[in-house]
Design a protein around this motif. Structure first.
Motif, PDB file in Angstrom:
ATOM      1  N   MET A  73       0.828  -1.214   0.000  1.00 37.63           N
ATOM      2  CA  MET A  73       0.000   0.000   0.000  1.00 37.63           C
ATOM      3  C   MET A  73       0.859   1.259   0.000  1.00 37.63           C
ATOM      4  O   MET A  73       0.419   2.311  -0.401  1.00 37.63           O
ATOM      5  N   LYS A  74       2.096   1.062   0.530  1.00 43.00           N
ATOM      6  CA  LYS A  74       2.941   2.247   0.655  1.00 43.00           C
ATOM      7  C   LYS A  74       3.703   2.504  -0.647  1.00 43.00           C
ATOM      8  O   LYS A  74       3.888   1.623  -1.465  1.00 43.00           O
ATOM      9  N   LEU A  75       4.137   3.726  -0.754  1.00 48.51           N
ATOM     10  CA  LEU A  75       4.770   4.193  -1.976  1.00 48.51           C
ATOM     11  C   LEU A  75       6.158   4.696  -1.594  1.00 48.51           C
ATOM     12  O   LEU A  75       6.330   5.256  -0.524  1.00 48.51           O
ATOM     13  N   GLN A  76       7.149   4.462  -2.445  1.00 46.53           N
ATOM     14  CA  GLN A  76       8.491   4.962  -2.134  1.00 46.53           C
ATOM     15  C   GLN A  76       8.659   6.370  -2.698  1.00 46.53           C
ATOM     16  O   GLN A  76       8.447   6.593  -3.880  1.00 46.53           O
ATOM     17  N   GLN A  77       9.042   7.260  -1.830  1.00 50.66           N
ATOM     18  CA  GLN A  77       9.342   8.626  -2.270  1.00 50.66           C
ATOM     19  C   GLN A  77      10.856   8.819  -2.232  1.00 50.66           C
ATOM     20  O   GLN A  77      11.529   8.359  -1.323  1.00 50.66           O
ATOM     21  N   LEU A  78      11.342   9.494  -3.239  1.00 58.02           N
ATOM     22  CA  LEU A  78      12.779   9.741  -3.359  1.00 58.02           C
ATOM     23  C   LEU A  78      13.047  11.187  -2.917  1.00 58.02           C
ATOM     24  O   LEU A  78      12.431  12.104  -3.446  1.00 58.02           O
ATOM     25  N   GLY A  90     -13.106   5.042   4.955  1.00 56.04           N
ATOM     26  CA  GLY A  90     -13.671   5.052   3.609  1.00 56.04           C
ATOM     27  C   GLY A  90     -12.837   5.793   2.582  1.00 56.04           C
ATOM     28  O   GLY A  90     -13.265   5.987   1.448  1.00 56.04           O
ATOM     29  N   CYS A  91     -11.621   6.234   2.944  1.00 56.73           N
ATOM     30  CA  CYS A  91     -10.744   6.886   1.965  1.00 56.73           C
ATOM     31  C   CYS A  91     -10.113   5.809   1.089  1.00 56.73           C
ATOM     32  O   CYS A  91      -9.925   4.670   1.528  1.00 56.73           O
ATOM     33  N   HIS A  92      -9.818   6.176  -0.113  1.00 54.51           N
ATOM     34  CA  HIS A  92      -9.227   5.211  -1.040  1.00 54.51           C
ATOM     35  C   HIS A  92      -7.706   5.342  -1.057  1.00 54.51           C
ATOM     36  O   HIS A  92      -7.144   6.228  -1.705  1.00 54.51           O
ATOM     37  N   VAL A  93      -7.030   4.463  -0.280  1.00 51.65           N
ATOM     38  CA  VAL A  93      -5.569   4.455  -0.307  1.00 51.65           C
ATOM     39  C   VAL A  93      -5.149   3.732  -1.578  1.00 51.65           C
ATOM     40  O   VAL A  93      -5.539   2.592  -1.816  1.00 51.65           O
ATOM     41  N   ILE A  94      -4.388   4.412  -2.383  1.00 48.10           N
ATOM     42  CA  ILE A  94      -4.126   3.901  -3.733  1.00 48.10           C
ATOM     43  C   ILE A  94      -2.788   3.154  -3.772  1.00 48.10           C
ATOM     44  O   ILE A  94      -1.801   3.592  -3.191  1.00 48.10           O
ATOM     45  N   GLU A  95      -2.790   2.008  -4.437  1.00 46.63           N
ATOM     46  CA  GLU A  95      -1.582   1.176  -4.585  1.00 46.63           C
ATOM     47  C   GLU A  95      -0.623   1.839  -5.571  1.00 46.63           C
ATOM     48  O   GLU A  95      -1.050   2.573  -6.461  1.00 46.63           O
ATOM     49  N   ALA A  96       0.641   1.520  -5.434  1.00 46.55           N
ATOM     50  CA  ALA A  96       1.652   2.105  -6.324  1.00 46.55           C
ATOM     51  C   ALA A  96       1.311   1.834  -7.792  1.00 46.55           C
ATOM     52  O   ALA A  96       1.272   2.749  -8.614  1.00 46.55           O
ATOM     53  N   GLU A  97       1.037   0.573  -8.116  1.00 49.32           N
ATOM     54  CA  GLU A  97       0.787   0.204  -9.517  1.00 49.32           C
ATOM     55  C   GLU A  97      -0.422   0.948 -10.074  1.00 49.32           C
ATOM     56  O   GLU A  97      -0.421   1.404 -11.210  1.00 49.32           O
ATOM     57  N   GLU A  98      -1.456   1.034  -9.247  1.00 50.03           N
ATOM     58  CA  GLU A  98      -2.699   1.708  -9.651  1.00 50.03           C
ATOM     59  C   GLU A  98      -2.415   3.185  -9.920  1.00 50.03           C
ATOM     60  O   GLU A  98      -2.896   3.755 -10.896  1.00 50.03           O
ATOM     61  N   LEU A  99      -1.578   3.762  -9.037  1.00 50.08           N
ATOM     62  CA  LEU A  99      -1.247   5.176  -9.189  1.00 50.08           C
ATOM     63  C   LEU A  99      -0.482   5.413 -10.488  1.00 50.08           C
ATOM     64  O   LEU A  99      -0.807   6.304 -11.268  1.00 50.08           O
ATOM     65  N   PHE A 100       0.505   4.571 -10.741  1.00 47.08           N
ATOM     66  CA  PHE A 100       1.315   4.754 -11.953  1.00 47.08           C
ATOM     67  C   PHE A 100       0.448   4.562 -13.191  1.00 47.08           C
ATOM     68  O   PHE A 100       0.562   5.294 -14.165  1.00 47.08           O
ATOM     69  N   ALA A 101      -0.456   3.587 -13.119  1.00 49.26           N
ATOM     70  CA  ALA A 101      -1.331   3.319 -14.266  1.00 49.26           C
ATOM     71  C   ALA A 101      -2.245   4.511 -14.538  1.00 49.26           C
ATOM     72  O   ALA A 101      -2.555   4.821 -15.686  1.00 49.26           O
TER      73      ALA A 101
END
Lengths: 444, 145
Positions: B1-6, B131-142
């Protein structure tokens, strides 16, 4: 005869190291004989030295004891500049087989010369240096001192070869290639400037390479002052024993002195380089044990004998004998040079004090530079410190805390407020792997 | 669920932002979003990129100090009040937000909110439960590419 196997094993003895263990009376005899010869040689062949002797009404015959050295005139760095390029040579060019030169940060460089016999002596004292740091035949030595006009590269090179070790002449720079060599060639010892090697450790971490897991066991570090804290960082970070060696081009290059396995002061190879400690203000010779400026006389140099050279390095001679059994006197590691010291608002400050303060803060590295400016007549001191991955954070507040902590650490030691700036890595200039610590922009 | 930030350390000097960005562009690495925090002396460039491992490698090889941090992306409808709802849920659970930034997604009139929470795992639980939509990395990139 054990000569075939002398240094194949740890603790083995190298025949070149024999003078390290001369009985003291015998050592003094050798020194006096060589001192008289070198003074005669310089008097006969070097105009500057002869005229200074004559001004004092001295001839080489006046040197009857080692204590008589105190009557001789000093040689200072400016003398080497003023006589650029060949004015202090005591051999004709036909007998000189090598020239080196210092990096000329201000104006002309200084040039130094070696006869074939000088190169033999240089290889001998570097062999004794490596032996003293526990290296022997079978060690694979990665020599990251710069090759070229700088004396470090070739000086270490021939010494390690004479020891019987395997030398890799990789020279300085290109850190990734250094790491590849270190890993793939099973390197067991490395020669480098301490600030460069710290960078090598950092880069290895970035690449996921743990130097502690390599066969590397020894590091030979010199060419710039470094602190005990920095030694701990290096020893822990690379899993090695880190030794301090001492030398300067004006005298011979590396090979003037070296630590032994006790890592407690540097033995001066005083059968070739006679040490004195003087009061830098008055020039008076101080007794062993007192702190002052190190003065060196080359006892066996032919091409360029240097009499009573003022090194500007502040240290003291250790009076106790060393547990290693060497009769050679030791000096305290040189943490500061009298010409590195600067005065700000009446306070004497040495860069080594700033370095110690920075290293006391977890995760920081000694890549720093001190910048002195004058603002409306008031001296200002800024310290720029390169950010490391360990202290870097994505949070502004965390970085501000690091900045404040570093500034406070320095202020507590020197008692002056400093403007501390965090800067990007590799922005602080390095020459030949040596870091330039102080930039004084104050108009006098 | 988490995303890597640089995150990249920058000195606050003219031109310094351009260098790491130019480097990434030469390597064909596309930046989805970025935010810049700055003080008078230094700045911190924070970026979301798909190929964060390679981006970190490229930057490190060029002597930039780089850090990877776990952040949480929440996707909301791009309309007034979209952000406020998420912040209310975070506030009720006393989630500490270090910082945040947002960007519009190209699809469906939605926006992505990037949060740096002190406790990212708890934040994901709390926000999902609210009820918030936590977005997956792949979904976000897509949704962006």
């Amino acid at each position: 005869m054990l000569t075939e196997r002398w240094n194949d094993v740890e603790g083995g003895f190298h025949p070149a190291s024999a003078p390290d263990y001369l009985p003291v009376e015998r050592l003094r005899e050798v020194q006096l004989r060589r001192l008289r010869a070198v003074v005669t040689r310089a008097y006969d062949n070097v105009e500057l030295f002869r005229s200074r002797m004559q001004e004092r009404g001295l001839t080489p015959a006046d040197i009857r004891t080692l204590e008589d050295i105190a009557q001789l005139p000093f040689t200072v760095k400016v003398d080497l500049r003023d006589t650029y390029p060949f004015g202090l040579f005591a051999s004709p060019m036909s007998e000189i087989v090598r020239l080196h030169a210092s990096s000329g940060t201000t104006g002309k460089p200084i040039v130094v010369a070696y006869t074939r016999e000088d190169l033999n002596v240089w290889a001998e004292v570097m062999t004794r240096t490596f032996a003293s740091c526990g290296l022997h035949r079978g060690d694979i030595v990665q020599n990251a001192f710069g090759y070229g006009l700088f004396t470090g590269g070739l000086g270490a090179h021939y010494g390690a070869e004479a020891l019987g070790a395997t030398v890799i002449p990789v020279s300085g720079g290109n850190t990734e290639r250094q790491l590849m060599v270190m890993k793939d060639f099973n390197v067991s010892a490395v020669c480098a400037t301490p600030s460069y090697f710290i960078h090598v450790i950092e880069r290895a971490l970035d690449l996921g390479l743990d130097l502690r897991e390599l066969p590397l066991h020894t590091g030979i570090f010199g060419a710039e002052p470094w602190s005990e804290e920095m030694r701990q960082r290096i020893q822990e970070g690379a899993g090695i024993r880190a030794y301090d060696i001492y030398g300067l081009s004006e005298i011979i290059g590396p090979g003037v002195g070296s630590e032994c396995e006790h890592q407690d002061g540097l033995h001066i190879f005083e059968d070739h380089f006679y040490p004195e400690i003087i009061d830098p203000e008055t020039g008076a010779v101080l007794p062993d044990g007192e702190e002052g400026e190190l003065v060196l006389t080359t006892l066996s140099k032919q091409a360029m004998p240097v009499i009573r050279y003022r090194t500007r390095d502040i240290t003291r001679i250790i009076t106790e004998t060393c547990g290693c059994g060497r009769s050679l006197r030791r000096i305290r590691r040189v943490g500061r040079r009298s010409d590195d010291m600067f005065i700000i608002r009446g306070v004497n400050v040495f860069p080594s004090q700033v370095e110690a303060a920075l290293l006391a803060v977890e995760g920081t590295l000694p890549h720093y530079q001190i910048i002195l400016t004058r603002d409306h007549g008031l001296d200002q001191m800024a310290v720029e410190v390169e950010v490391t991955p360990e202290v870097f954070s994505d949070k502004v507040r965390a970085l501000e805390d690091v900045r404040a902590e570093l500034a406070k650490a320095i202020e507590q030691i020197i008692g002056i407020r400093v403007a501390l700036r965090l800067v990007e890595p590799r922005t602080i200039a390095r020459s030949e792997g040596k870091a330039k610590r102080v930039i004084d922009k104050r108009a006098i | 669920m988490k995303l890597q930030q640089l995150s990249v350390f920058l000195e606050n000097r003219p031109g310094h932002l351009a260098e790491p960005l130019a480097l990434l562009s030469r390597e064909g690495i596309n930046i989805l979003s970025l935010s810049l925090a700055d003080t008078s002396d230094f700045g911190i460039l924070r970026m979301i990129v798909r190929d964060w491992e390679r981006a970190a490698q490229v930057l490190k090889a060029d002597d930039w100090v780089v850090k990877l941090t776990e952040v949480v992306a929440v996707d909301v409808e791009d309309r007034p009040g979209g952000l406020a709802e998420v912040l209310r849920a975070a506030g009720r659970a006393e989630l500490k937000i270090e910082y945040m930034y947002a960007f519009s997604l190209r699809r469906n009139n939605r926006a992505a909110l990037i949060f740096r929470f002190e406790e990212p795992d708890r934040a994901i639980d709390v926000l999902s439960a609210a009820g918030c939509h936590v977005i997956e990395a792949e979904e976000l990139f897509a949704a962006v590419e």
